[in-house]
Motif scaffolding. Sequence first.
Motif, PDB file in Angstrom:
ATOM      1  N   ALA A  24       0.822  -1.216   0.000  1.00 40.72           N
ATOM      2  CA  ALA A  24       0.000   0.000   0.000  1.00 40.72           C
ATOM      3  C   ALA A  24       0.851   1.259   0.000  1.00 40.72           C
ATOM      4  CB  ALA A  24      -0.930  -0.009   1.215  1.00 40.72           C
ATOM      5  N   ALA A  25       2.035   1.169   0.620  1.00 45.62           N
ATOM      6  CA  ALA A  25       2.930   2.330   0.699  1.00 45.62           C
ATOM      7  C   ALA A  25       3.900   2.404  -0.471  1.00 45.62           C
ATOM      8  CB  ALA A  25       3.716   2.280   2.014  1.00 45.62           C
ATOM      9  N   GLY A  26       3.822   1.433  -1.368  1.00 41.91           N
ATOM     10  CA  GLY A  26       4.742   1.411  -2.497  1.00 41.91           C
ATOM     11  C   GLY A  26       6.170   1.101  -2.097  1.00 41.91           C
ATOM     12  N   ARG A  27       6.315   0.305  -1.038  1.00 41.50           N
ATOM     13  CA  ARG A  27       7.648  -0.036  -0.538  1.00 41.50           C
ATOM     14  C   ARG A  27       7.946  -1.512  -0.771  1.00 41.50           C
ATOM     15  NH1 ARG A  27       8.380   1.705   5.495  1.00 41.50           N
ATOM     16  NH2 ARG A  27      10.522   1.124   4.944  1.00 41.50           N
ATOM     17  N   ASP A  28       9.230  -1.834  -0.836  1.00 41.78           N
ATOM     18  CA  ASP A  28       9.676  -3.221  -0.955  1.00 41.78           C
ATOM     19  C   ASP A  28       9.534  -3.902   0.403  1.00 41.78           C
ATOM     20  OD1 ASP A  28      11.411  -5.554  -0.957  1.00 41.78           O
ATOM     21  OD2 ASP A  28      12.336  -4.765  -2.763  1.00 41.78           O
ATOM     22  N   ARG A  29       8.959  -5.097   0.419  1.00 40.68           N
ATOM     23  CA  ARG A  29       8.785  -5.830   1.673  1.00 40.68           C
ATOM     24  C   ARG A  29      10.110  -6.056   2.386  1.00 40.68           C
ATOM     25  NH1 ARG A  29       9.288  -7.650   5.743  1.00 40.68           N
ATOM     26  NH2 ARG A  29       8.211  -9.330   6.838  1.00 40.68           N
ATOM     27  N   GLY A  30      11.185  -6.159   1.639  1.00 45.92           N
ATOM     28  CA  GLY A  30      12.490  -6.401   2.237  1.00 45.92           C
ATOM     29  C   GLY A  30      13.037  -5.227   3.025  1.00 45.92           C
ATOM     30  N   GLU A  31      12.378  -4.066   2.938  1.00 49.21           N
ATOM     31  CA  GLU A  31      12.832  -2.888   3.681  1.00 49.21           C
ATOM     32  C   GLU A  31      12.418  -2.922   5.151  1.00 49.21           C
ATOM     33  OE1 GLU A  31      11.312   0.584   1.785  1.00 49.21           O
ATOM     34  OE2 GLU A  31      12.201   0.113  -0.171  1.00 49.21           O
ATOM     35  N   VAL A  32      11.519  -3.834   5.526  1.00 49.42           N
ATOM     36  CA  VAL A  32      10.951  -3.830   6.880  1.00 49.42           C
ATOM     37  C   VAL A  32      11.330  -5.107   7.628  1.00 49.42           C
ATOM     38  CG1 VAL A  32       8.841  -3.695   8.262  1.00 49.42           C
ATOM     39  CG2 VAL A  32       9.025  -2.391   6.131  1.00 49.42           C
ATOM     40  N   THR A  33      11.951  -4.936   8.784  1.00 47.03           N
ATOM     41  CA  THR A  33      12.364  -6.057   9.635  1.00 47.03           C
ATOM     42  C   THR A  33      11.357  -6.241  10.766  1.00 47.03           C
ATOM     43  OG1 THR A  33      14.712  -5.699   9.187  1.00 47.03           O
ATOM     44  CG2 THR A  33      14.165  -6.890  11.208  1.00 47.03           C
ATOM     45  N   LEU A  34      10.940  -7.474  10.959  1.00 42.83           N
ATOM     46  CA  LEU A  34      10.044  -7.823  12.055  1.00 42.83           C
ATOM     47  C   LEU A  34      10.863  -8.177  13.295  1.00 42.83           C
ATOM     48  CD1 LEU A  34       7.410  -8.817  13.442  1.00 42.83           C
ATOM     49  CD2 LEU A  34       7.718 -10.978  12.209  1.00 42.83           C
ATOM     50  N   ILE A  35      10.611  -7.448  14.374  1.00 46.56           N
ATOM     51  CA  ILE A  35      11.216  -7.780  15.672  1.00 46.56           C
ATOM     52  C   ILE A  35      10.129  -8.381  16.549  1.00 46.56           C
ATOM     53  CG2 ILE A  35      12.376  -6.889  17.734  1.00 46.56           C
ATOM     54  CD1 ILE A  35      13.341  -4.539  16.001  1.00 46.56           C
ATOM     55  N   ALA A  36      10.337  -9.605  17.004  1.00 49.80           N
ATOM     56  CA  ALA A  36       9.394 -10.266  17.904  1.00 49.80           C
ATOM     57  C   ALA A  36       9.725  -9.873  19.338  1.00 49.80           C
ATOM     58  CB  ALA A  36       9.482 -11.782  17.745  1.00 49.80           C
ATOM     59  N   VAL A  37       8.801  -9.185  19.986  1.00 53.50           N
ATOM     60  CA  VAL A  37       9.029  -8.734  21.365  1.00 53.50           C
ATOM     61  C   VAL A  37       8.536  -9.824  22.314  1.00 53.50           C
ATOM     62  CG1 VAL A  37       8.590  -6.936  23.056  1.00 53.50           C
ATOM     63  CG2 VAL A  37       8.842  -6.340  20.641  1.00 53.50           C
ATOM     64  N   THR A  38       9.469 -10.501  22.951  1.00 54.95           N
ATOM     65  CA  THR A  38       9.167 -11.720  23.707  1.00 54.95           C
ATOM     66  C   THR A  38       9.184 -11.522  25.213  1.00 54.95           C
ATOM     67  OG1 THR A  38      11.496 -12.384  23.544  1.00 54.95           O
ATOM     68  CG2 THR A  38      10.001 -13.238  21.874  1.00 54.95           C
TER      69      THR A  38
END
Length: 233
Positions: A24-38
């Motif tokens: 939706a933002a016109g960005r590459d999915r690879g630009e965003v890192t998922l951090i799992a807050v545990t």
Amino acid sequence: MERRAELATNLARVRARIADACAAAGRDRGEVTLIAVTKTYPATDVLHLASLGVPDIGENRDQEAAAKAAEVAAQGAAVRWHFVGQLQRNKARSVVRYADLVHSVDSVRLARALADAAERGRDRPLDVLVQISIDGDPNRGGAAGDELDQVVEAVAERPTLRLRGVMAVAPLGWAPDTAFARVAEAAARIRDRHPDATVVSAGMSEDLEAAIRWGATHVRIGSALLGKRAGLG
């Protein structure tokens, strides 16, 4: 393996949300890192997540994080530890031993404490983010205005620290787009002076879409991935 299956299902949903937000933002999915807050969850959950392809793990209390990092390391899992909570200076020596990225540097004194601890406790510079205060509330952590600039320079001038970018938490009651627009503006201003400070850690389970819309490179996801915290229903 029931817990691993639960995490896998939740992870698929979160990854789909991130992918949709990027599209939706016109960005590459690879630009965003998922951090799992545990935080409050056991090391076994960290191991499950690592096996599911989530190596970036966030914690916000040193005592819990240090023990969990040691347990995970003993199992041989390759994990990158993100310290995302407010940090007291007297915990700096402990945090620098396991953290790969500290998100919450919000004072000159904390920057100096981490730099000194990193000089003694690490064989490489410590990556840090400067926490931005969006609304100026000191109870939430973060720096604003001239103080923000002072913290940025205090990090940048120390060779044992590496300024990677900024972090922020959207204040309660604020429209996420309004909050993250301010973060984007501050992040761009800092990048003008420090081009390598490209990380924008913003967005959690409730507002990751808005954060990605405004340029977040790292999103910190807890409840949407791991479930409700103990004691919160």
